[in-house]
Design a protein around this motif. Structure first.
Motif, PDB file in Angstrom:
ATOM      1  N   UNK A   8       0.818  -1.215   0.000  1.00 13.53           N
ATOM      2  CA  UNK A   8       0.000   0.000   0.000  1.00 13.53           C
ATOM      3  C   UNK A   8       0.854   1.269   0.000  1.00 13.53           C
ATOM      4  N   UNK A   9       1.833   1.430   0.904  1.00 11.44           N
ATOM      5  CA  UNK A   9       2.659   2.640   0.823  1.00 11.44           C
ATOM      6  C   UNK A   9       3.512   2.698  -0.436  1.00 11.44           C
ATOM      7  N   UNK A  10       3.963   1.525  -0.924  1.00 11.31           N
ATOM      8  CA  UNK A  10       4.750   1.521  -2.157  1.00 11.31           C
ATOM      9  C   UNK A  10       3.906   2.028  -3.325  1.00 11.31           C
ATOM     10  N   UNK A  11       2.655   1.569  -3.402  1.00 12.89           N
ATOM     11  CA  UNK A  11       1.774   2.043  -4.467  1.00 12.89           C
ATOM     12  C   UNK A  11       1.434   3.513  -4.284  1.00 12.89           C
ATOM     13  N   UNK A  59       6.584   5.474   3.896  1.00 13.47           N
ATOM     14  CA  UNK A  59       6.798   6.061   2.574  1.00 13.47           C
ATOM     15  C   UNK A  59       8.277   6.353   2.322  1.00 13.47           C
ATOM     16  N   UNK A  60       9.046   6.535   3.400  1.00 14.97           N
ATOM     17  CA  UNK A  60      10.487   6.760   3.234  1.00 14.97           C
ATOM     18  C   UNK A  60      11.162   5.562   2.590  1.00 14.97           C
ATOM     19  N   UNK A  61      10.597   4.362   2.815  1.00 12.51           N
ATOM     20  CA  UNK A  61      11.217   3.156   2.285  1.00 12.51           C
ATOM     21  C   UNK A  61      11.070   3.053   0.769  1.00 12.51           C
ATOM     22  N   UNK A  62      10.111   3.763   0.196  1.00 15.94           N
ATOM     23  CA  UNK A  62       9.777   3.593  -1.220  1.00 15.94           C
ATOM     24  C   UNK A  62       9.936   4.876  -2.025  1.00 15.94           C
TER      25      UNK A  62
END
Length: 499
Positions: free
Chosen positions: A180-183, A485-488
């Motif tokens: 979800x956060x990646x998208x 979101x920082x990861x993506x």
């Protein structure tokens, strides 16, 4: 509405017989065949519930290529973030609409009680998709201080193709925390399901396409970790890899990154979480009941399970006696029965492993107060009695190793310093809990504990707005919240000299 308002055990069993089980892998916007197939068995009774496409290395290449095209040339990363958010919210609504079907798949594939699958697992995925849909257009860049004639912009850009490898114990919750956060950030995703729970995410991916995800944006592969997971870890077209699972496998992904393109790796790994109860806990009965829940919920198959009870000796007998009495309400049952609180372990190999560990730990001095044996032996499923073990030394494997089972190790302590020392005597650092009425004690002990999350007078509480992850051998990634979101995303600085 809870699951018990909807159907009975008989209804769920009938639905299980009539349901259409996913048979393919979801790649580039459609279900398709793969290199092989695998018969999927349910731990409920060991029966085969379907034949699923099983990916090989070639399927990984196809899925990554689809994600690469979707990211490099497709509309998803180029959409206004508001549009991405609207699709994620439509995705959330479709998952909610199909929650009965998805809960049944989760219950069948990994043994989670249907009530927990419906009311907890599906609720978590719905809320995760909604949360990241709502904040997709609310992440901003920066304008940093400069001198006259210059402008400095710091912007967040999607990182690219994200490979997500998830565990089986919460197949939709953990997957949602990744994709979800990646998208939302604008990435394209290739998600590998766990071997033990490969069905529910295939159906979720179909719903994502119905909600409006373009082809190639969300791909789901089911296959063996040593094949599919390894291929994703080594793939040079994967920009970020995020993993939830064991520390041993997490080490492999770091090596794969070093041996390939130095892709960023985010790890959420194991735990051996201490649950500390002091004599001045606000309610010792509530603390004991919660301690039982913290180890018996989900059959103890949680990385945050409160598997080590660190209890002050002045109240140890009272607390442990109540936990032992409470364990009767956690007796394993049919996961399709809405009244069942604890289902089977995920498979027979897990049961065999835990029984062997119990035998070794008891031989080294442990004493079983309750449980310790296989339950429902005529069911065909790998059920284990809720188990409480005392008399353990700090070096006993039942205290040191993550069992991933409903096995509670009891450790008595004399004071705060000993409690902190015992709690910290682990290579893991995922979570911990402290029960006390003294605010100073709560702050002091929480600060001294090396853990990603510390609960005070509760356990496993939280919200999507707060990050989740650990330290030490529990990894270093963060799921949930804006921090995910920082990861993506990657930070880009644009420096403009404008005269």
């Amino acid at each position: 509405m809870t699951v018990t308002d909807i159907v009975t055990t008989t209804d769920w069993v009938r639905r299980a017989k009539d349901m259409v089980v996913p048979a393919g892998i979801f790649v580039d916007g459609e279900m398709r065949a793969a290199a092989g197939t695998r018969a999927i068995r349910t731990p409920r009774d060991g029966s085969v519930i379907g034949e699923l496409a099983w990916a090989g290395e070639g399927d990984v290449d196809v899925a990554v290529a689809a994600a690469r095209r979707a990211f490099d040339h497709g509309p998803w990363p180029r959409m206004h973030p508001r549009e991405r958010g609207e699709i994620l919210q439509a995705f959330s609504a479709l998952v909610h609409e199909h929650r009965d079907e998805l809960a049944l798949l989760v219950s069948l594939e990994m043994g989670k009680p249907i009530r927990a699958a419906h009311d907890i697992e599906l609720r978590a995925l719905v809320r995760t998709l909604r949360y990241y849909g709502e904040i997709a257009d609310k992440e901003h860049g920066e304008v940093t201080p400069t001198t006259d004639g210059e402008l400095s912009l710091v912007t967040r850009e999607p990182s690219g193709v994200v490979a997500s490898v998830v565990s089986w114990n919460f197949p939709l919750t953990l997957a949602g925390w990744k994709f979800a956060p990646a998208l939302a950030a604008g990435c394209a995703v290739v998600l590998k399901t766990a071997e033990q729970s490969p069905l529910s995410m295939q159906r979720v991916a179909e719903l994502g396409a119905q909600a409006g995800l373009p082809p190639g944006v969300l791909n789901v592969l089911s296959g063996d970790g040593v094949v599919v997971g390894r291929a994703l870890g080594l793939h040079r077209d994967v920009d970020v890899l995020t993993f939830t699972g064991s520390t041993a496998v997490g080490r492999h992904f770091l090596r794969y990154s070093a041996d390939s393109n130095l892709k960023r790796v985010q790890l959420e790994l194991g735990g051996k979480s201490p649950n500390i109860i002091f004599p001045d806990a606000p309610d010792l009965d509530a603390a004991a009941d919660t301690a039982a829940w913290a180890i018996f919920f989900n059959s103890g198959e949680m990385c945050t399970a409160g598997s080590r009870l660190v209890v002050h000796r002045d109240v140890a007998d009272q607390v442990v006696d109540r936990i032992v009495r409470t364990s009767a309400s956690w007796a394993p049952g049919d996961p399709l029965d809405p009244t069942t609180t604890m289902g089977p372990l995920v498979d027979q190999s897990a049961l065999d492993r835990v029984l062997g560990q119990l035998e070794e730990g008891i031989a080294a001095g442990g004493r079983v107060l309750t449980g310790g044996r296989q339950a429902r032996p005529d069911s065909g499923g790998p059920y284990l009695e809720p188990t409480v073990v005392t008399g353990l030394g700090r070096d006993n494997l039942l205290v040191r190793e993550e069992l991933f089972a409903p096995v509670l190790s009891v450790l008595e302590v004399a004071d705060e310093d000993e409690a902190v020392a015992v709690a910290g005597d682990t290579p893991y650092g995922l979570a911990a809990a402290v029960w006390t009425s003294d605010l100073g004690t709560a702050h002091r002990v929480a600060k001294r504990l090396k853990a990603g999350t510390v609960w005070v007078n509760c356990y496993e509480e939280g919200d999507l707005s707060v990050p989740f992850g650990g330290v030490k051998l529990s990894g270093f990634g963060r799921d949930k919240s804006r921090h995910a979101l920082d990861e993506y995303t990657d930070l880009k600085t644009t420096w403009i000299a404008h005269g």
